[in-house]
Design an enzyme around this catalytic site. Structure first.
Site: not given
Ligand SMILES: CC(C)(COP(=O)(O)OP(=O)(O)OC[C@H]1O[C@@H](n2cnc3c(N)ncnc32)[C@H](O)[C@@H]1OP(=O)(O)O)[C@@H](O)C(=O)NCCC(=O)NCCS
Length: 149
Positions: A108, A120
């Protein structure tokens, strides 16, 4: 120099190492006590991403129920976001679920969490439902990933 990143099973010792920076450097949505309970649960499995100089830069975990796993959380250290660590963790989690012969993975996510939704969808999750106002005034998007056998 580029750092090598390894994926390993998460231990209680790993949690202790990030305990004091959990909220400031990772995220505030799950606290130490809940994570500790998760790590001690026989139905849960957690992994970490760790650099070759032993910095823990992200973690994720599932809870298994029959042949489905719920992703309980995925968090990357703020200074390491948007560098593919989330993708690496998620793909490893999917491999673990395949090895466990599970059929699907569910999660979720807050409709406002665009980086998470993008990640995702990129690995193949599809939206299967919506929970109205699940996060106070924001909807929760329910997503699912079918594991190919
Ligand atoms: C969600 C999370 C785990 C992603 O981790 P991450 O290491 O940054 O992920 P990745 O780098 O593999 O991928 C992130 C993607 O989102 C994209 N992205 C970043 N900001 C974005 C935005 N505002 N809108 C759309 N896409 C976005 C990036 O460009 C990347 O995509 P790409 O690989 O196609 O360029 C991290 O942002 C996080 O820890 N967030 C806080 C905790 C959280 O919200 N977890 C999810 C709970 S459901």
């Amino acid at each position: 120099m580029l750092k090598k990143i390894d994926i390993q099973e998460m231990s209680l010792n790993d949690l202790e190492k990030i305990k004091d920076i959990l909220i400031s450097d990772f995220d505030d949505f799950w606290n130490y006590n809940i994570l500790k309970e998760e790590l001690e649960s026989p139905n849960s499995k957690y992994i970490i991403a760790k650099t070759n100089d032993s910095e823990i830069i992200g973690f994720t975990g599932i809870k298994v129920l029959v042949d489905n796993a719920d992703i309980m959380n995925i968090v990357v250290k703020k200074s390491w976001r948007n560098q593919g660590v989330g993708n690496l963790l998620l793909n490893n989690l999917i491999s673990i679920c395949k090895d466990l012969n599970l059929l699907s993975l569910s999660l979720e996510v807050n409709e406002d969490n665009l980086p998470a939704i993008h990640l995702y969808e990129k690995v193949g999750f599809k939206q299967v439902g919506l929970r109205k106002n699940y996060y106070q005034d924001k909807n929760g998007i329910v997503m699912s990933y079918k594991i190919m056998t």
